[in-house]
Design a protein around this motif. Structure first.
Motif, mmCIF file in Angstrom:
data_model
loop_
_atom_site.group_PDB
_atom_site.id
_atom_site.type_symbol
_atom_site.label_atom_id
_atom_site.label_comp_id
_atom_site.label_asym_id
_atom_site.label_seq_id
_atom_site.Cartn_x
_atom_site.Cartn_y
_atom_site.Cartn_z
ATOM 1 N N ILE A 378 -49.253 -31.704 13.528
ATOM 2 C CA ILE A 378 -48.236 -32.065 14.518
ATOM 3 C C ILE A 378 -48.642 -31.587 15.910
ATOM 4 O O ILE A 378 -48.554 -32.344 16.891
ATOM 5 N N VAL A 379 -49.096 -30.353 16.006
ATOM 6 C CA VAL A 379 -49.461 -29.825 17.325
ATOM 7 C C VAL A 379 -50.654 -30.581 17.886
ATOM 8 O O VAL A 379 -50.684 -30.937 19.072
ATOM 9 N N GLY A 380 -51.641 -30.851 17.043
ATOM 10 C CA GLY A 380 -52.774 -31.642 17.509
ATOM 11 C C GLY A 380 -52.360 -33.012 17.988
ATOM 12 O O GLY A 380 -52.856 -33.515 19.009
ATOM 13 N N GLN A 381 -51.415 -33.637 17.271
ATOM 14 C CA GLN A 381 -50.936 -34.956 17.682
ATOM 15 C C GLN A 381 -50.208 -34.882 19.022
ATOM 16 O O GLN A 381 -50.389 -35.738 19.892
ATOM 17 N N MET A 382 -49.381 -33.863 19.192
ATOM 18 C CA MET A 382 -48.666 -33.729 20.459
ATOM 19 C C MET A 382 -49.634 -33.523 21.615
ATOM 20 O O MET A 382 -49.439 -34.066 22.711
ATOM 21 N N VAL A 383 -50.689 -32.747 21.374
ATOM 22 C CA VAL A 383 -51.697 -32.526 22.421
ATOM 23 C C VAL A 383 -52.413 -33.829 22.756
ATOM 24 O O VAL A 383 -52.613 -34.162 23.933
ATOM 25 N N ARG A 384 -52.795 -34.594 21.726
ATOM 26 C CA ARG A 384 -53.479 -35.861 21.988
ATOM 27 C C ARG A 384 -52.568 -36.841 22.716
ATOM 28 O O ARG A 384 -52.992 -37.537 23.636
ATOM 29 N N ASP A 385 -51.300 -36.882 22.303
ATOM 30 C CA ASP A 385 -50.353 -37.787 22.970
ATOM 31 C C ASP A 385 -50.120 -37.389 24.424
ATOM 32 O O ASP A 385 -49.889 -38.247 25.282
ATOM 33 N N ALA A 386 -50.157 -36.083 24.697
ATOM 34 C CA ALA A 386 -49.898 -35.611 26.065
ATOM 35 C C ALA A 386 -51.044 -35.934 27.003
ATOM 36 O O ALA A 386 -50.856 -35.997 28.220
ATOM 37 N N ARG A 387 -52.273 -36.088 26.469
ATOM 38 C CA ARG A 387 -53.449 -36.432 27.289
ATOM 39 C C ARG A 387 -53.578 -35.494 28.492
ATOM 40 O O ARG A 387 -53.633 -35.911 29.645
ATOM 41 N N ARG A 388 -53.619 -34.211 28.197
ATOM 42 C CA ARG A 388 -53.804 -33.149 29.188
ATOM 43 C C ARG A 388 -52.598 -32.953 30.117
ATOM 44 O O ARG A 388 -52.667 -32.212 31.078
ATOM 45 N N ARG A 389 -51.497 -33.665 29.840
ATOM 46 C CA ARG A 389 -50.317 -33.504 30.704
ATOM 47 C C ARG A 389 -49.181 -32.818 29.960
ATOM 48 O O ARG A 389 -48.028 -32.952 30.338
ATOM 49 N N GLY A 390 -49.498 -32.090 28.928
ATOM 50 C CA GLY A 390 -48.463 -31.426 28.158
ATOM 51 C C GLY A 390 -47.835 -30.280 28.915
ATOM 52 O O GLY A 390 -48.370 -29.770 29.908
ATOM 53 N N SER A 391 -46.693 -29.855 28.418
ATOM 54 C CA SER A 391 -45.974 -28.749 29.046
ATOM 55 C C SER A 391 -46.753 -27.451 28.872
ATOM 56 O O SER A 391 -47.608 -27.332 27.993
#
Length: 413
Positions: A378-391
């Motif tokens: 899940i965390v890896g997916q959230m990071v990939r979805d954020a494309r370096r723009r994560g919180s």
């Protein structure tokens, strides 16, 4: 291997690029000479779904789907999760380095102790180890378990009446300590040995050993293993019965909790019925002689996990809110509550709350959180979805769990 998929790189431990299940699925599928459509047909999903998980666009978070993929590819679940992971902390290293000693304690010819084995002293040390597991004190476990296994095994072989009881407790504690870190084979061997020795002890020890065997069967990565897990747990609970002392009630209830989880992973049986039986027993148990934290609050935590496995993960946060957190006593249970609540929040589409729940789980036990493949997915997916723009919170969580927030995705197909 399909070099177009990986850009010439192979899956590796650590980092988001090589640390998700779909990439390993692609490697094993390619090694087997299967197309995405052929794998999809075996699993019962679409080729588009296989494409999404292999390319890092969809995580694999449900136990039954992970097992189906492993079975279709003819590999183990740990081949897809990448467990055991490389140690990232003193706690991780403690478990990693004690595994060879635990294998030796079970298999090697025991050394003749240079001191008399005192059952009272061993009993106190076993209790300390059980408490350390629930406190997620892995350094203490690493210090205690190999010697306890060797000494209690020696006590059994000497014919002492307390030997079987103490060995079963040490062995079951070992199963529950090493299994989450991916040492499935070692956990299974300890569970089997505990069941053999438990025949020389009492009904509580036999029930505890069967709980450990059922836990190992559920982690085996096969459909048959899950069915065996459910049958073992439900049958052992029925054989033990719900009338007796705190030990009897503890294992009657814990077996029903495990049966509920097994039934949920199979999408069959009656998880709610098993949960209700466990909750009834927990209200009557009183004390906690096996350090399992068998309480109504813990039954509520298991209900959260069952919702995640039962195809209704969005209900997990609702169940988590109903748990009386003032009654949750140990780091192990606090971590599990936040971990499964986070999985539920992610399924419900609320990533911010998922991140906060995972960070709370990390506060309770960083090693426990890092050991869970579903959370890493899940965390890896959230990071990939954020494309370096994560919180900032997501980036912090990624670093804590061992995922590079600045290299979030593999090369595209």
């Amino acid at each position: 291997m399909s070099r177009a998929l990986y850009g010439g790189r192979q899956p590796q431990a650590g980092g988001a690029m090589g640390d998700y299940i779909g990439l390993r699925v692609a490697v094993w599928r390619d090694a087997a000479g299967m197309t995405q459509q052929q794998l999809a047909d075996r699993v019962g999903v679409s080729a588009a779904y296989i494409s999404m998980i292999e390319s890092g666009r969809r995580p694999v978070t449900k136990r039954s789907r992970l097992i189906a993929l492993a079975g279709a590819l003819g590999v183990s679940v740990t081949d897809l999760t990448g467990q055991p992971h490389q140690p990232r902390s003193e706690d991780d290293l403690a478990i990693y380095t004690t595994v060879p000693a635990l294998r030796g304690a079970l298999d090697d010819d025991p050394d003749v102790p240079n001191r008399p084995l005192d059952p009272a002293v061993l009993g106190a040390a076993v209790d300390q180890a059980m408490a350390a597991r629930m406190a997620c004190d892995y350094k203490a476990l690493a210090r205690l378990l190999p010697g306890l296994v060797a000494d209690t095994r020696q006590l059994v072989e000497s014919g002492h009446q307390d030997g079987p009881r103490l060995f079963v407790r040490a062995a079951v504690t070992t199963v529950l300590a090493v299994k989450p870190f991916g040492y499935i084979d070692l956990a299974a061997r300890y569970a089997e040995r505990a069941e053999v020795v438990a025949a020389l002890a009492g009904p509580a020890e036999l029930a505890a050993s069967r709980f450990a065997v059922a836990q190992s069967a559920l982690s085996s990565g096969t459909h048959g293993g899950r069915r065996r897990s459910l049958a073992l747990a439900a049958g052992a609970a029925e054989q033990l019965g719900d009338i007796g002392d705190a030990e009897t009630l503890t294992w009657y209830g814990m077996l029903h909790l495990h049966a509920a989880m097994s039934a949920a992973s199979l999408d069959t049986g009656d998880p709610d019925g098993h949960l209700a039986e466990a909750e009834s027993a927990a209200r009557r148990a009183g004390s906690d002689p096996w350090r399992m934290e068998f309480t109504p609050a813990n039954c509520g935590i298991w209900r959260v996990g069952v919702a995640v496995e039962n195809g209704t993960p969005e209900r997990a946060p609702e169940h988590a809110r109903r748990v009386d957190r003032s009654q949750v006593r140990t780091a192990n249970r606090r971590c599990r509550l936040h971990l499964d609540a986070g999985r539920g929040w992610y399924a419900a589409g609320d990533q911010e709350r998922a991140i906060l729940s995972f960070l709370e789980a990390d506060t309770a036990s960083p090693a426990e959180l890092r050991s869970r493949p579903s959370v890493r997915e899940i965390v890896g997916q959230m990071v990939r979805d954020a494309r370096r723009r994560g919180s900032p919170e997501l980036r912090d969580l990624a670093v804590r769990i061992g995922i590079d927030p600045l290299d979030p995705e593999p090369n595209a197909i």
